[in-house]
Design an enzyme around this catalytic site. Structure first.
Site, mmCIF file in Angstrom:
data_model
loop_
_atom_site.group_PDB
_atom_site.id
_atom_site.type_symbol
_atom_site.label_atom_id
_atom_site.label_comp_id
_atom_site.label_asym_id
_atom_site.label_seq_id
_atom_site.Cartn_x
_atom_site.Cartn_y
_atom_site.Cartn_z
ATOM 1 N N SER A 52 -1.033 -2.631 2.690
ATOM 2 C CA SER A 52 -1.320 -3.900 2.013
ATOM 3 C C SER A 52 -0.478 -4.151 0.768
ATOM 4 O O SER A 52 -0.342 -5.302 0.353
ATOM 5 C CB SER A 52 -2.800 -3.986 1.650
ATOM 6 O OG SER A 52 -3.126 -3.029 0.663
ATOM 7 N N LYS A 112 -5.345 -3.305 -5.004
ATOM 8 C CA LYS A 112 -4.656 -4.592 -4.857
ATOM 9 C C LYS A 112 -4.126 -5.026 -6.220
ATOM 10 O O LYS A 112 -4.364 -4.388 -7.235
ATOM 11 C CB LYS A 112 -5.606 -5.678 -4.330
ATOM 12 C CG LYS A 112 -6.392 -5.318 -3.072
ATOM 13 C CD LYS A 112 -5.556 -5.328 -1.818
ATOM 14 C CE LYS A 112 -6.436 -5.001 -0.600
ATOM 15 N NZ LYS A 112 -5.625 -4.901 0.647
#
Length: 258
Positions: A52, A112
């Site tokens: 990611s 993230k």
């Protein structure tokens, strides 16, 4: 510092087996206590199993996240052994930082980039990030081959994205027509943050409200700081016989913000 232990001696003036065992137990307990304090209050290591944040943080990277930067909540401690509400000490996460957190619907930790702050509006329009109604600068820089955790490799377009604060980093995507490349407007609630991966078409992040959604400040664990180890294909790092040809020396002991 280890405490002084008075050993019991046998007839030959040597420590008895019982005293040696007890001394070993005390040393192990002290070592575990030091490791627990380091992990809970200073830095915690994390492995990266997904794509990611590629290519900034890659599968097989091992990072250290600082605990003290954002302060402490129950998520700062193993198994949430010190249950309390809210957050103490530290500062708020800043836009552009890479953070480790626990999404409300999940029981695992995510990593993230902080994109939306409390009160912000976030929207994707044809793959372009908009913050508070203004498009974020996005410049195409080339293509890259990206491999996910299943070993699937695809050519992706790479861009340099620059936030209003001046923080700049690389993002990548297949195209600008994927499901999360065109979204409605997200309004970040007070005390919450909007998190996104740099690998936009291979990231499950706050754009999926049911899976990740808005992240409360309390659920932050730490700020990602450095890569201290990196190995291809997410090989078990304890398999030292597989290190030759697989350890990525060029990615070790570097800031995650380079």
């Amino acid at each position: 510092m280890a405490g002084k232990i008075e050993n019991k001696l046998d007839a030959n003036g040597k420590p008895t087996a019982k005293s040696e065992i007890w001394e070993t137990i005390v040393i192990l307990v002290q070592a575990l206590a030091i490791a627990l304090i380091f992990r809970s209050f200073l830095f915690q290591p994390f492995s990266i199993p997904t794509a990611s944040l590629q290519s900034n943080v890659m599968i097989g990277d091992y990072i250290l996240a600082s605990k003290y930067t954002y302060g402490y909540s129950k998520y700062s401690f193993p198994f949430e052994i010190i249950p309390f509400s809210g957050r103490i000490f530290g500062r708020a996460p800043e836009r552009g930082e890479i953070a480790v957190f626990r999404p409300v619907p999940q029981t695992v930790d995510y990593v993230k980039r902080v994109i939306g702050l409390p009160g912000d509006t976030i929207q994707m329009k044809k793959g372009v990030l908009h913050i508070n109604g203004t498009a974020v600068q996005k410049e195409r820089v080339g293509t890259i081959i990206d491999t996910d955790s299943r070993g699937d490799s695809l050519e992706m377009i790479q861009y340099r994205e620059t936030l209003p604060s001046g923080v700049s980093y690389l993002v990548q995507e297949f195209s600008d027509t994927r499901p999360f490349d065109e979204t409605s407007v997200y309004t970040v609630p007070d005390g919450h943050y909007f998190m996104m991966g740099d690998n936009r078409d291979r990231s499950l992040d706050s754009r999926s409200l049911q899976t990740v959604g808005y992240v409360p400040l309390e659920n932050f664990i730490g700020k990602a700081e450095v890569r201290f180890f990196s190995i291809k294909d997410n090989i078990n790092p304890w398999q030292v016989w597989r290190w030759p040809g697989n350890v990525r020396l060029e990615r070790m002991f570097q800031s995650v913000y380079q």
